[in-house]
Design an enzyme around this catalytic site. Structure first.
Site, PDB file in Angstrom:
ATOM      1  N   HIS A 196       0.857  -1.114  -0.017  1.00 54.23           N
ATOM      2  CA  HIS A 196       0.060   0.092   0.054  1.00 54.23           C
ATOM      3  C   HIS A 196       1.108   1.398  -0.014  1.00 54.23           C
ATOM      4  O   HIS A 196       2.092   1.074   0.294  1.00 54.23           O
ATOM      5  CB  HIS A 196      -0.988   0.021   1.198  1.00 54.23           C
ATOM      6  N   LYS A 251       0.390   4.654   4.593  1.00 51.54           N
ATOM      7  CA  LYS A 251      -0.779   3.553   5.321  1.00 51.54           C
ATOM      8  C   LYS A 251       0.010   3.137   6.456  1.00 51.54           C
ATOM      9  O   LYS A 251       1.021   2.384   6.384  1.00 51.54           O
ATOM     10  CB  LYS A 251      -1.239   2.630   4.359  1.00 51.54           C
TER      11      LYS A 251
END
Length: 327
Positions: free
Chosen positions: A210, A214
């Site tokens: 990600h 994140k």
């Protein structure tokens, strides 16, 4: 020899007796009435699916929150001109497709949200903040009795569910808002339930990539791992390979450069004990539109549940999927 050329065919209409003509007229009238009735019913169904209600996105200043706010306007919902952010200066105004959103400091959340509820009694809150804020935010939503969609991952999930249960608040809580990924998760849940132990002894490797900001491990990866554990695989969540380095994402994972700031790539690889059999499950998402649209589906679903005074209070995205409320 057969000819493939078309033959001229003459069709002569058969004469109907007067009684037959009267019957046909009545029959046509009946058919027309049925068609009209079905058209009216279809129109009513379409109209019933067009709902509009106020929605507050917490927080609009984040990329995910901004995408949800835009999706809300596209769906015809009333975007409440209020949001909260710990990164933006209080009093800042964000512009989302013609709507001015005033940003407040999180310390003002209870006071401001209470005022919003008074002004917009049917409001649904959507939460896309940070993992550390999940439980405090949920406790506030439940204290004020406002229905909410928790799109933020992380936090103490057991405590989150207990908070909602104890206060009997309506909520959609899901680690994944993407429609098609939800369908994949549903299929995994079904497989785990119907075929427990099917992958006993298999070795599992999990990789999730990600965007660099994140902070927590993918909630989707955790949910899929849970299914594999029910299928007999021995695997600890700490073994999930979490990739946040943009260079590795480009070189090893194959993330397009333009989506380094917003993507979700997952890979689950299973190998038999003797290494003669392997299975691989993969789902890659670039951008945020899939999650934003799914979040709005969840908000619409929850609004309908509140309106109908449904007995069940806590839902997930699989509930939304099963009810056919994915637009």
């Amino acid at each position: 020899m057969l000819s493939l050329l078309p033959h001229a065919v003459s069709i002569v209409p058969l004469p109907y007796p007067r009684r037959g003509q009267a019957f046909l007229a009545r029959r046509r009238g009946s058919i027309r009435a049925v068609v009209d009735e079905k058209l009216e019913t279809s129109a009513a169904v379409v109209a019933s699916r067009k709902v509009s209600f106020p929605i507050l996105v917490n927080s609009c200043s984040g990329k995910m929150g901004s995408a949800v706010a835009e999706a809300a306007i596209s769906a015809g919902l009333q975007l409440v001109p209020t949001s909260f952010s710990s990164t933006e200066k209080p009093g800042t105004t964000l512009h989302v497709r013609g709507t001015d959103i005033k940003i407040h400091d999180p310390s003002e959340t209870e006071h401001v949200l209470s005022s919003v509820i008074d002004e917009f009694p049917n409001v649904v809150v959507v939460d896309f903040t940070i993992p550390d804020a999940v439980n405090a935010n949920a406790e506030l939503y439940c204290k004020l009795g406002v229905p909410f969609v928790m799109g933020t991952t992380g936090g103490d999930r057991l405590k989150l569910y207990r908070t909602v249960e104890d206060t009997n608040t309506y909520a959609v809580i899901s680690p994944q808002m993407g429609k098609q990924v939800v369908a994949f998760l549903a299929a995994m849940e079904i497989m785990a339930k119907q075929f427990p132990g099917a992958f006993s002894g298999y070795k599992l490797e999990v990789m999730e990539s990600h965007q660099a900001n994140k902070l927590d491990t993918s909630g989707t990866a955790k949910a899929v791992v849970s299914c594999f554990q029910k299928l007999g695989v021995s695997f600890d969540l700490k073994e999930i390979k979490q990739i946040r380095d943009p260079k590795k994402q480009l070189d090893m994972v194959g993330v397009p450069e333009e989506h380094l700031a917003g993507h979700a790539f997952h890979l689950y690889h299973l190998t038999s004990p003797d290494e003669t059999v392997s299975f691989e499950f993969q789902h890659n998402v670039c951008g945020r539109s899939i999650y934003a649209e799914g979040t709005i589906d969840a908000a619409i679903f929850l609004h309908k549940k509140v309106k109908s005074k449904a007995n069940k209070r806590i839902y997930d995205m699989i509930d939304v999927l099963r009810e056919g409320d994915m637009r």
